[in-house]
Design an enzyme around this catalytic site. Structure first.
Site, mmCIF file in Angstrom:
data_model
loop_
_atom_site.group_PDB
_atom_site.id
_atom_site.type_symbol
_atom_site.label_atom_id
_atom_site.label_comp_id
_atom_site.label_asym_id
_atom_site.label_seq_id
_atom_site.Cartn_x
_atom_site.Cartn_y
_atom_site.Cartn_z
ATOM 1 N N CYS A 1 1.051 -1.101 0.093
ATOM 2 C CA CYS A 1 0.013 -0.081 0.124
ATOM 3 C C CYS A 1 0.968 1.161 0.119
ATOM 4 O O CYS A 1 2.004 1.320 0.335
ATOM 5 C CB CYS A 1 -0.912 -0.091 1.120
ATOM 6 S SG CYS A 1 -1.791 -1.435 1.391
ATOM 7 N N ARG A 36 4.182 0.390 -6.631
ATOM 8 C CA ARG A 36 3.972 -0.450 -5.311
ATOM 9 C C ARG A 36 2.891 -1.301 -5.457
ATOM 10 O O ARG A 36 2.856 -2.484 -4.783
ATOM 11 C CB ARG A 36 3.829 0.304 -4.094
ATOM 12 C CG ARG A 36 5.074 1.361 -3.966
ATOM 13 C CD ARG A 36 4.440 2.203 -2.770
ATOM 14 N NE ARG A 36 4.302 1.467 -1.304
ATOM 15 C CZ ARG A 36 5.037 1.332 -0.515
ATOM 16 N NH1 ARG A 36 6.633 1.778 -0.538
ATOM 17 N NH2 ARG A 36 4.928 0.814 0.673
ATOM 18 N N TRP A 47 -3.306 -2.247 -1.187
ATOM 19 C CA TRP A 47 -3.412 -3.678 -1.655
ATOM 20 C C TRP A 47 -4.079 -4.668 -0.783
ATOM 21 O O TRP A 47 -3.659 -4.595 0.144
ATOM 22 C CB TRP A 47 -1.713 -4.000 -1.827
ATOM 23 C CG TRP A 47 -1.347 -5.314 -2.823
ATOM 24 C CD1 TRP A 47 -1.302 -5.409 -3.778
ATOM 25 C CD2 TRP A 47 -0.909 -6.664 -1.950
ATOM 26 N NE1 TRP A 47 -1.020 -6.786 -4.250
ATOM 27 C CE2 TRP A 47 -0.719 -7.311 -3.023
ATOM 28 C CE3 TRP A 47 -0.789 -6.788 -0.698
ATOM 29 C CZ2 TRP A 47 -0.057 -8.671 -2.820
ATOM 30 C CZ3 TRP A 47 -0.386 -8.177 -0.384
ATOM 31 C CH2 TRP A 47 -0.102 -8.974 -1.336
ATOM 32 N N ASN A 74 -1.116 1.439 6.263
ATOM 33 C CA ASN A 74 -0.270 0.433 5.385
ATOM 34 C C ASN A 74 0.157 -0.624 6.683
ATOM 35 O O ASN A 74 0.406 -0.144 7.707
ATOM 36 C CB ASN A 74 1.073 1.035 4.949
ATOM 37 C CG ASN A 74 0.876 1.909 3.701
ATOM 38 O OD1 ASN A 74 -0.375 2.037 3.373
ATOM 39 N ND2 ASN A 74 1.932 2.455 3.260
ATOM 40 N N GLY A 75 -0.023 -1.774 6.370
ATOM 41 C CA GLY A 75 0.495 -2.961 7.337
ATOM 42 C C GLY A 75 -0.646 -3.702 7.713
ATOM 43 O O GLY A 75 -1.875 -4.042 6.798
ATOM 44 N N GLU A 124 15.824 -16.667 -11.614
ATOM 45 C CA GLU A 124 15.530 -15.295 -11.772
ATOM 46 C C GLU A 124 14.715 -15.005 -13.104
ATOM 47 O O GLU A 124 13.703 -14.156 -13.194
ATOM 48 C CB GLU A 124 16.738 -14.402 -11.651
ATOM 49 C CG GLU A 124 16.317 -12.856 -11.872
ATOM 50 C CD GLU A 124 15.170 -12.015 -10.849
ATOM 51 O OE1 GLU A 124 14.789 -11.153 -11.188
ATOM 52 O OE2 GLU A 124 14.907 -12.851 -9.956
ATOM 53 N N LYS A 171 11.014 -13.522 -13.571
ATOM 54 C CA LYS A 171 10.543 -12.491 -14.514
ATOM 55 C C LYS A 171 9.446 -12.569 -15.370
ATOM 56 O O LYS A 171 8.420 -11.904 -15.580
ATOM 57 C CB LYS A 171 11.718 -11.949 -15.114
ATOM 58 C CG LYS A 171 12.843 -11.267 -14.361
ATOM 59 C CD LYS A 171 12.395 -9.796 -14.001
ATOM 60 C CE LYS A 171 12.222 -9.220 -12.752
ATOM 61 N NZ LYS A 171 12.454 -10.378 -11.337
ATOM 62 N N GLU A 195 6.091 -12.833 -13.512
ATOM 63 C CA GLU A 195 5.463 -11.714 -13.183
ATOM 64 C C GLU A 195 4.685 -10.863 -13.862
ATOM 65 O O GLU A 195 3.771 -10.199 -13.681
ATOM 66 C CB GLU A 195 6.917 -10.907 -12.512
ATOM 67 C CG GLU A 195 7.290 -11.287 -11.138
ATOM 68 C CD GLU A 195 8.446 -10.609 -10.576
ATOM 69 O OE1 GLU A 195 8.361 -10.108 -9.533
ATOM 70 O OE2 GLU A 195 9.307 -10.311 -11.493
ATOM 71 N N HIS A 226 14.105 -36.594 -13.363
ATOM 72 C CA HIS A 226 13.690 -36.957 -12.313
ATOM 73 C C HIS A 226 12.449 -36.440 -12.283
ATOM 74 O O HIS A 226 11.810 -36.483 -11.099
ATOM 75 C CB HIS A 226 14.472 -36.591 -11.225
ATOM 76 C CG HIS A 226 15.477 -37.038 -10.986
ATOM 77 N ND1 HIS A 226 16.178 -38.351 -10.612
ATOM 78 C CD2 HIS A 226 17.005 -36.502 -11.016
ATOM 79 C CE1 HIS A 226 17.230 -38.888 -10.751
ATOM 80 N NE2 HIS A 226 17.776 -37.650 -11.202
ATOM 81 N N LYS A 235 5.439 -3.689 -5.339
ATOM 82 C CA LYS A 235 7.212 -3.606 -5.409
ATOM 83 C C LYS A 235 7.632 -3.881 -4.065
ATOM 84 O O LYS A 235 8.819 -4.617 -4.284
ATOM 85 C CB LYS A 235 7.331 -1.933 -5.664
ATOM 86 C CG LYS A 235 8.718 -1.692 -5.725
ATOM 87 C CD LYS A 235 9.546 -2.536 -6.932
ATOM 88 C CE LYS A 235 10.824 -2.039 -7.217
ATOM 89 N NZ LYS A 235 11.500 -2.930 -8.194
#
Length: 605
Positions: free
Chosen positions: A2, A27, A75, A101-102, A478, A482, A485, A501, A600
């Site tokens: 947020c 964010r 968020w 926020n939180g 990574e 990407k 995302e 396997h 973010k």
């Protein structure tokens, strides 16, 4: 996560709030709102699910002018993303407006107690309890009331509140969620991140856990939770607004990918003395690294992948036992951390909640700590025993690019530094190659047209697999992150030797397999795995070092990186993977800088 913006001064608050919220869009959020205290003494709240553009459309010309207000991008954690759950929130009588926020962990108990006392709730959020708790404080001054309310809260919060009873005052409080105050002339600002207010001031007070602040047009006063005044030294921000804007590019992400040659120079500038053949990290002079027994790298997401590269280099170059661990798992595993160990916390923002918790756990068990972060003044920056700044500059796109490469370069420098301290010989020419990385990155990024064409061909694939060994596997992780995302394609990375396997059962004609093959001692093994998947119809895209003719015989397509030492190849190998993900997302018409459901900075557990 947020985002919070607040303003008090002599200007109209609404345009400043909306602009600040737009600068926090990176964010991640699902709704937004503002509250402005008008000249008639009423607080008018406007909020909408969706983007800032939806909020602007809803507002139109209907908001009463005022010179104090707060804004928020949400968020969702508690309650669905809809108009009612968007911030700001009122209590029953409309005296207070609050943004948060939180996560307030004991909100359910508080809500039940408040409801029993007659309070009526209009949302499903944890935040609304704060507004009702403020009402319980009666006629107390706003700052004192907020301080008393925080006594009841368990969890994490950054809070900002205004009251119609104190039309020139904005108050804030912080606990485990970032919050900064911008100091202006005849005006003050508050935000959850610096870019939101950088157009208006470069003088920033970083609030610490347990801080509260009272902002009026003429002053920003900071207090501890018990009311004790404290001085917080202002941080002068060197980078300007232009550094956080797109600079003519379609998206922040492509701008930040293309900035990486510059970032490589900044991250290594002054830290490599080629003539003396040494790495210099004076930030670590206060730590006795020569006797460290064991290293723990803790991080989340992209930073965790950087940590995997760091682990390989710290063990391979410095020969120190190293573990790379996911921050959200670390402190729940009764970790084997003792005095004499060193914990390295890696986070772009320095505010990743799980990583901060891991650092605190490591310190509690006796370890010394180093923060590898891009944000000076952040929680990790303040709490660690020493800090290695990555010097990447502001990164706005949710999907990290330059933060990742600056982290692995910083960890590479740390590995070389520790090798020196332990009297270990570093391979000749490695420092020179580090200095050559920016030019090689420039050359590689100039081939993005070829990668864009390739991305267009794989953009509609159902599944994409990434394989590699050693450092290549760490980079493959990574690369697949990407792609997931921002393109929303299903991707999976695995050590190439693990194909047989189980995952080989998923390889069918036409499925793209991206094979990383830059490590000479593992090259033949990886080529063998490429042959396995190609025999089953996979379309193999290989990434290897320039001039590898044999690799071309075993792949359908090859993307070559400039010839580079294997230890530092990850900084180049990831560049085509970032471009591939970016152009695939563009081809699919996705919102590249603000992918769905993501934020973010993950500032809650």
């Amino acid at each position: 996560m947020c985002g919070i913006v607040g303003y008090v001064g002599s200007e109209e608050a609404l345009p400043i709030l909306l602009e600040g919220l737009e600068r926090l869009e990176y964010r991640g959020y699902d709704s937004a709102g503002v509250a402005v205290l008008g000249g008639e003494g009423e607080i008018l709240v406007s909020k909408r699910a969706g983007r800032i553009v939806d909020l602007r459309r809803h507002i139109g010309d209907g908001v009463v002018p005022g010179s104090i207000g707060i804004g928020h991008t949400r968020w969702a954690t508690h309650g669905r993303p809809n108009d009612e759950n968007a911030h700001p929130h009122f209590g029953c009588d409309g005296r207070y407006a609050i943004v948060h926020n939180g996560i307030i962990e004991n909100y359910a108990q508080l809500r039940e107690e408040l409801s029993a006392r007659g309070h009526i709730f209009r949302s499903e959020t944890d935040t609304e309890v704060v507004a009702h708790l403020l009402e319980e404080e009666g006629d107390r001054r706003l700052l004192e009331a907020l301080m008393r309310v925080t006594d009841h809260l368990h969890g994490s919060y950054a809070l900002a509140a205004i009251s119609r009873d104190e039309p020139g005052t904005l108050v804030v409080a912080r606990e485990q969620s970032p919050l900064v105050v911008g100091v202006g002339r005849g005006e003050q600002f508050v935000a959850s991140d610096i870019p939101a207010i950088l157009r208006h001031t470069r003088e920033i007070l970083i609030l610490e856990d347990g801080d509260c602040a009272q902002l009026t047009a003429g002053a920003a006063e900071v207090f501890r939770h018990d009311g004790t005044p404290v001085e917080r030294e202002a941080l002068h921000v060197e980078w300007d607004v232009a550094a956080a804007e797109k600079g003519g590019h379609d998206h922040f992400m492509i701008k930040e990918i293309l900035e990486q040659p510059h970032v490589f120079r900044e991250t290594t500038r002054g830290r490599i003395d080629v003539t003396a053949g040494r790495v210099r990290l004076p930030e670590l002079d206060g730590l006795d690294l020569a006797t460290v027994r064991r290293l723990h790298i803790v991080a989340c997401g992209t930073s965790y992948h950087a940590g995997l590269v760091g682990r390989a280099l710290l063990e391979g170059i410095a020969r120190v036992e190293t573990r790379s661990e996911i921050g959200s798992e670390f402190r729940y595993q009764n970790p084997l951390v003792e005095a004499g160990d060193l914990l390295i916390a890696v986070s772009q923002s320095g505010e990743t909640a799980d990583t901060i918790a891991a650092l605190r756990e490591g310190r509690r068990r006796g370890a010394k700590t180093i923060a590898v972060t891009n944000v000076r003044g952040s929680s990790l920056d303040r709490e660690a025993d020493a800090v290695l700044p990555t010097l990447a500059g502001p990164e706005i796109a949710v999907a990290s690019s330059k933060a990742y490469t600056s982290q692995i370069l910083t960890l590479t420098l740390l590995a070389l530094h520790m090798a020196q301290l332990r009297g270990r010989e570093v391979r000749a020419g490695l420092l020179e190659e580090l200095m050559e990385l920016p030019a090689k990155a420039d050359l590689l990024l100039s081939l993005r047209g070829e990668i864009e064409a390739l991305a267009g061909r794989i953009a509609q694939a159902k599944d994409i697999f990434y394989i590699g060994r050693g450092l290549d596997y760490a980079v493959a992780l990574e690369g697949q992150l990407k792609l997931k995302e921002i393109s929303y394609l299903h991707a999976e990375a695995l050590p190439a030797g693990e194909l047989k396997h189980g995952t080989l059962a998923l390889i069918e004609p036409g499925v793209p397999v991206i094979a990383l093959c830059t490590q000479q001692r593992l090259r033949e093994k990886t080529i063998g795995n490429m042959t396995e998947v190609r025999a089953r119809g996979a379309h193999v895209i290989a990434i290897g070092q320039a001039g590898d003719v044999e690799l071309e015989r075993h792949a359908d397509e090859v993307l070559s990186i400039p010839d580079v030492a294997e230890e530092i190849a990850p900084a180049l190998t990831v560049l085509p993977l970032q471009l591939l993900a970016y152009y695939a997302a563009v081809a699919r018409g996705n919102d590249v800088d603000k992918p769905r459901n993501l934020a973010k900075s993950v500032t809650v557990e």
